[in-house]
Design a protein around this motif. Structure first.
Motif, PDB file in Angstrom:
ATOM      1  N   LEU A 164       0.831  -1.208   0.000  1.00 44.18           N
ATOM      2  CA  LEU A 164       0.000   0.000   0.000  1.00 44.18           C
ATOM      3  C   LEU A 164       0.863   1.255   0.000  1.00 44.18           C
ATOM      4  N   GLU A 165       1.970   1.226   0.727  1.00 42.97           N
ATOM      5  CA  GLU A 165       2.853   2.393   0.755  1.00 42.97           C
ATOM      6  C   GLU A 165       3.441   2.660  -0.626  1.00 42.97           C
ATOM      7  N   PRO A 202      -8.245  -8.275   5.878  1.00 42.02           N
ATOM      8  CA  PRO A 202      -9.264  -7.221   6.103  1.00 42.02           C
ATOM      9  C   PRO A 202      -8.657  -5.881   6.518  1.00 42.02           C
ATOM     10  N   ALA A 203      -7.640  -5.908   7.360  1.00 46.14           N
ATOM     11  CA  ALA A 203      -7.033  -4.646   7.798  1.00 46.14           C
ATOM     12  C   ALA A 203      -6.410  -3.902   6.624  1.00 46.14           C
ATOM     13  N   VAL A 204      -5.789  -4.644   5.714  1.00 42.38           N
ATOM     14  CA  VAL A 204      -5.183  -4.014   4.535  1.00 42.38           C
ATOM     15  C   VAL A 204      -6.264  -3.462   3.617  1.00 42.38           C
ATOM     16  N   ALA A 244      -6.618   0.379   2.509  1.00 40.06           N
ATOM     17  CA  ALA A 244      -6.613   0.744   1.089  1.00 40.06           C
ATOM     18  C   ALA A 244      -7.794   1.646   0.746  1.00 40.06           C
ATOM     19  N   LYS A 245      -8.951   1.364   1.335  1.00 44.49           N
ATOM     20  CA  LYS A 245     -10.113   2.214   1.086  1.00 44.49           C
ATOM     21  C   LYS A 245      -9.906   3.613   1.654  1.00 44.49           C
ATOM     22  N   ILE A 256      -7.415  -1.954  -5.285  1.00 43.95           N
ATOM     23  CA  ILE A 256      -6.928  -3.335  -5.243  1.00 43.95           C
ATOM     24  C   ILE A 256      -7.909  -4.181  -6.050  1.00 43.95           C
ATOM     25  N   LYS A 257      -7.438  -4.761  -7.136  1.00 43.05           N
ATOM     26  CA  LYS A 257      -8.300  -5.543  -8.024  1.00 43.05           C
ATOM     27  C   LYS A 257      -7.906  -7.011  -7.937  1.00 43.05           C
TER      28      LYS A 257
END
Length: 709
Positions: A543-544, A562-564, A568-569, A575-576
């Motif tokens: 994500l960074e 889930p945390a990632v 991301a949201k 994220i696809k």
């Protein structure tokens, strides 16, 4: 008289002389000659003292121990090396031998060595001191007449071939290859009574699988299932190189296809025998003879066509003639007399590598020599492992893996790549040594590539600089100054760019995706940048990177914690998730198409015929007005207009007024009459002219990139 005598033999400075004169003048009436001499000597001892050397001071300050002080060196730098002779020092410093010998007397006062021109000086500090005494600086260089020895190869290498007495029979390794959707995985499911094909996304195999099964005769056979999709060419190549026999599956209804030809070529390059399985004979209207003829055109001449390649018609779905295929495999293996050394160090190849969320890094290793056991230390590519767990393809723990056994190995410090050679080493220390050596070699290769890129950049820069210099000289004294404020001088890259991050479930899938991305050739329209890739789940570090490069993360057949996902949201990072490779590529093509700058295109609105031209008065001016009837579509007040006379466009522009009867309107519908006045009052229409109403709209474009499937 005394003054002249004193100043004649005393080596004193002018300031000291003045002080002595003052004392002499003060006591000139009370001193006789002897007292004068004694008085002068005491005065001179006060104002004139002999300067002590650094050696004498060091004896006083360090309790009798001499500290040697070397003079300050100059700016000239000379190269020195260990174990130089006096003659070599003289040649480097361009001095004669006597000069160097004198310098050595000062540099080395503690030893009793009698120096000559052939004396070897083993103490490098003495060499450096001599260089400083001669007014130069030194740097360590290799001996000029000594050849630079090549770095000792510390890499792990395969052991020499085992003697014939150590060889034992081993199971054959069979690779199943063919075109996509020709029934390869269905055939393997039929042989081992499984349903792997039902778990595959999109109905296609996207990983290379390895498993061992027992035949009804009691013999073991290792099968490699390779993908048939065009994107997985590298996987098929690895499977062909690691196998003993290639089973070429060809559908009787489709015949020879593109990946069928590729499989034949790879089998020829690997120099392994081919066994043809003509599948799907249960379908109606199949032509087996036509399929064999097409194979003959590719160089695979079957026995029915007068060749030496066995071709067995089968139906994997109905399990027809599978016994005949197994018998043909067994016969082929017996003819090859496959043997391997089960003792000694392990050698093998990495079939696939992945990161499991529960067990961590693991790689599927096909053992080719030796016996892999728990506790063994193995190296593969840029990774090494102390084997903690050995599992079979079904997940059953194994105590050992003899030759021709595919095993899932856990315990990797760094994950290897698919296709890397696996070698066993003696200890973890040896494994670390191999990793350091390989990392150094990889760095040297990278430096060589970077050096070539630097040379190209430097050449381009010099060419540009010479061009600017020639232009500056050609304009004389005038200077080339940038125009505008400094903000305008700063150039920002506005070229449309799509940055992507690829995360896959196994190394082979990531490799296939990267190979496809390398075929992208429309960088002049939209630049495609791969900023990061890896194996395993999406992590916060991904994500960074995505946030820094404004990249899209493509997760191929992997989950996102889930945390990632929440993070991301929050950061608005896309994220696809995809589990079919061609759908992932289609998504990337759509993203590229959205980045392509839109073009302006004409959109037809309506058409009108000119019936007559009128001249009306507005204010003090007379302006022409076209009396028209709308024949197609409609006319819009704010649209663009084009006047066509015959086959020629005579005018283009906007309207200044649109009236229906006496009212100003914005739209004229079909079959309505109106008066149109153009902004250009000098243009006059004629009866029979055609007025086309249109507007410019943004048109989206699609990329022309064709990855080959």
């Amino acid at each position: 008289m005394y003054r002249n005598i004193l100043f004649r033999w005393l080596p004193i400075k002018s300031v000291q002389k003045e002080c002595i004169l003052k004392l002499l003048n003060y006591n000139r009436h009370t001193l006789d000659s002897n007292k004068l001499c004694q008085r002068h000597i005491s005065v001179s001892s006060i104002y004139y003292k002999k300067k002590k050397t650094k050696e004498e001071k060091s004896v006083e300050n360090h309790g009798g121990r001499v500290i040697r002080y070397a003079p300050k060196a100059g700016s000239h730098v000379v190269g020195v090396w260990r174990n130089m002779t006096v003659q070599e020092i003289a040649q480097v410093l361009e001095k004669d031998i006597d000069h160097i010998l004198d310098a050595l007397e000062f540099a080395d006062k503690t030893s009793d060595i009698q120096y000559n021109k052939n004396t070897v000086i083993h103490n490098p500090q003495i060499i450096r001191d001599v260089v400083k005494i001669c007014g130069c600086r030194s740097k360590i260089v290799p001996r000029p007449d000594q050849e630079v020895e090549e770095e000792m190869n510390k890499d792990a290498v395969p052991a020499p071939p085992a003697p014939a007495s150590a060889l034992r029979p081993r199971p054959p390794v069979v690779c199943v290859m063919g075109h996509v959707d020709h029934g390869k995985t269905t055939l393997l499911d039929a042989l081992r009574d499984t349903a792997v094909v039902e778990t595959e996304f999109g109905g296609i195999t996207q990983h290379i699988g390895a498993f061992q099964m027992k035949l009804p005769s009691g013999e073991a056979v290792t099968f490699l299932d390779t993908p048939g999709h065009a994107a997985f060419s590298a996987m098929r190549s690895r499977g062909a190189l690691a196998t003993d026999v290639v089973v070429l599956v060809v559908a009787a209804d489709d015949g020879v296809m593109e990946q069928t030809k590729e499989a034949v070529r790879m089998a020829r390059e690997a120099d392994v025998p081919i066994l043809v399985a003509v599948n799907k004979i249960d379908k109606p209207d199949v032509n087996i003879k036509r399929t064999l003829q097409e194979l003959a055109q590719c160089g695979v001449v079957c026995e029915e066509m007068g060749g030496d390649v066995q071709a067995i018609p089968i139906s994997a779905l109905k399990k027809t003639n599978l016994d005949t295929l197994v018998e043909a495999l067994t016969l082929q293996a017996q003819l090859m007399e496959l043997k391997a050394d089960p003792g000694g160090y392990v050698e093998g190849v990495v079939i696939e590598a992945q990161v499991d969320p529960r067990t961590g890094k693991q790689a599927t290793v096909l053992v080719q020599r030796g016996t892999l056991r728990r506790g063994s230390v193995i190296v593969a590519g840029n990774g090494w492992a102390k084997v903690r767990v050995i599992n079979s393809a079904e997940g059953v723990p194994l105590q050992e893996a003899p030759p021709s056994t595919p095993a899932a190995v856990l315990g990797w410090r760094e994950l290897p790549s698919a296709g890397d050679q696996v070698l066993e080493v003696a200890s973890e220390k040896r494994a670390n040594e191999v990793m350091r050596w390989r990392a150094n070699q990889k760095m040297k290769e990278k430096q060589a590539v970077d050096l070539e890129a630097i040379k190209v950049k430097e050449s381009d820069h010099n060419t540009e600089y010479r061009a600017r210099l020639d232009h500056k000289r050609s304009i004389g004294r005038m200077r080339l100054r940038p125009t505008g404020p400094r903000q305008k001088m700063i150039q920002h890259d506005t070229h449309p760019t799509l940055s992507v991050i690829v995360k896959g479930d196994v190394d082979g899938s990531v490799e296939a995706i990267l190979d496809i991305l390398e075929t992208y050739d429309e960088h002049d329209r939209v630049r495609l940048d791969l900023v990061h890739f890896g194996v395993g789940q999406v992590t916060p570090s991904d994500l960074e990177v995505a946030d820094a490069f404004n990249a899209v993360i493509y997760a191929f057949n992997v989950d996102c914690p889930p945390a990632v996902t929440v993070e991301a949201k929050k950061s608005n990072i896309a994220i696809k998730h995809h589990n079919i490779i061609y759908k992932l590529i289609d998504d990337i093509k759509d993203e590229i198409s959205l980045k392509i700058p839109k073009k302006q295109e004409e959109e037809f609105v309506g058409e009108a015929n000119v019936l007559q031209q009128f001249v009306v008065t507005e204010g003090k001016k007379k302006v022409p007005v076209a009396g028209c009837r709308c024949m197609k579509g409609s006319l819009a007040r704010n649209a663009l207009y084009r006047v066509i006379r015959g086959q020629e466009v005579v005018h283009e522009g906007k309207l200044a007024s649109m009236k229906h009867l006496k009212d100003e309107v914005n739209t004229i519908k079909r079959d309505m009459e109106c008066g149109l006045r153009f902004e250009d009052t000098s243009f006059e229409v004629k009866p029979g002219d055609t007025i086309v109403c249109y507007k410019m709209v943004d048109a989206s474009e699609k990329t022309d990139w064709d990855p080959g499937f």
